[in-house]
Design a protein around this motif. Sequence first.
Motif, PDB file in Angstrom:
ATOM      1  N   ILE A  12      -7.300   2.921   9.579  1.00 26.27           N
ATOM      2  CA  ILE A  12      -7.574   4.170   9.153  1.00 26.27           C
ATOM      3  C   ILE A  12      -8.667   4.701  10.413  1.00 26.27           C
ATOM      4  N   ILE A  33      -4.132   7.190  -0.838  1.00 23.99           N
ATOM      5  CA  ILE A  33      -3.352   5.766  -0.549  1.00 23.99           C
ATOM      6  C   ILE A  33      -3.690   5.010  -2.052  1.00 23.99           C
ATOM      7  N   TYR A  58       0.073   2.237  10.080  1.00 24.83           N
ATOM      8  CA  TYR A  58       0.631   1.236   9.043  1.00 24.83           C
ATOM      9  C   TYR A  58       2.048   0.613   9.699  1.00 24.83           C
ATOM     10  N   VAL A 103      -1.084  -0.920   5.385  1.00 25.01           N
ATOM     11  CA  VAL A 103      -1.867  -0.126   6.015  1.00 25.01           C
ATOM     12  C   VAL A 103      -2.591  -1.012   7.261  1.00 25.01           C
ATOM     13  N   ILE A 160      -3.586   7.561  10.320  1.00 28.75           N
ATOM     14  CA  ILE A 160      -3.693   6.091   9.671  1.00 28.75           C
ATOM     15  C   ILE A 160      -2.324   5.458  10.276  1.00 28.75           C
ATOM     16  N   ASP A 177       0.881  -1.200  -0.075  1.00 25.50           N
ATOM     17  CA  ASP A 177       0.017   0.033  -0.201  1.00 25.50           C
ATOM     18  C   ASP A 177       1.004   1.077  -0.155  1.00 25.50           C
ATOM     19  N   ILE A 237       1.261   5.310   0.582  1.00 18.92           N
ATOM     20  CA  ILE A 237       0.810   6.144   1.135  1.00 18.92           C
ATOM     21  C   ILE A 237       1.546   7.608   0.517  1.00 18.92           C
ATOM     22  N   TYR A 273      -3.936   1.094  -2.782  1.00 18.04           N
ATOM     23  CA  TYR A 273      -3.624  -0.236  -2.015  1.00 18.04           C
ATOM     24  C   TYR A 273      -3.108  -1.118  -3.020  1.00 18.04           C
TER      25      TYR A 273
END
Length: 236
Positions: A49, A77, A56, A46, A54, A32, A34, A79
């Motif tokens: 949220i 983000i 991670y 992640v 957030i 993922d 960011i 994913y």
Amino acid sequence: MDNKTKPLKMKNLFTIISLAILFGTSATFAQDKIYKKSGEVLETKVIEIGTSEIRYKAFANLNGPNYVVNKQDVIKIIYENGKVETFENVAKEIAIETQKRAQNVYAEILGQGLLFSVNYDTRFSNKRTGLGGRVGFGGIGGGGESFITVPVSLNYLLGDGKNLFEIGLGATYASLATNDDFLFGDGGSTVLGTMAFMYRLQPIKSGFSFRGGITPFFSSEVFVPYYVGFSLGYTF
């Protein structure tokens, strides 16, 4: 070189290159990403949220610790499955919420209500912290006796986000149906000075809240410095 061997080697080379591209592409989309407003791109997995944060793990160390980044610092983000989630309006939403006057209702055990009380708490301006106050009512009775309290106090909330520190100073009217109590003398009622030094968990928007800490009380005849209080309630 044998003419049959040359095409075979070329075919093997093509297969190796194709597999390398395939695995490289898979590795790229297995994480993922960011994208922060600063231009930094975090390669992550992640975990959660939340309202303003957030959580991670670093993709290079999935067994390592959890990290946190503020949502208002993030643009989007991407994913691992290709889904894109944007956060362009988060900073504006958080700013609106932090300008909203925080109000609380809660039930308190011990504390400035002395035994048990139900209270309303509010800020005096359109803020989640700063100067505010509370007023409540408590009562307990049985066997022909009753004990009633009315706690009133000013308080000030320090901190950012949902983890705050509360400082309070107030007075509590207390009335006991029987005489000869060590707090009340022969009058049956008294007014006690109260203080509060408490941790407060207050959500940024709305939700369940918690308070806990030291709540000393005093009068002209007694001073109890190590009294405590706890409360559960709802912030709106």
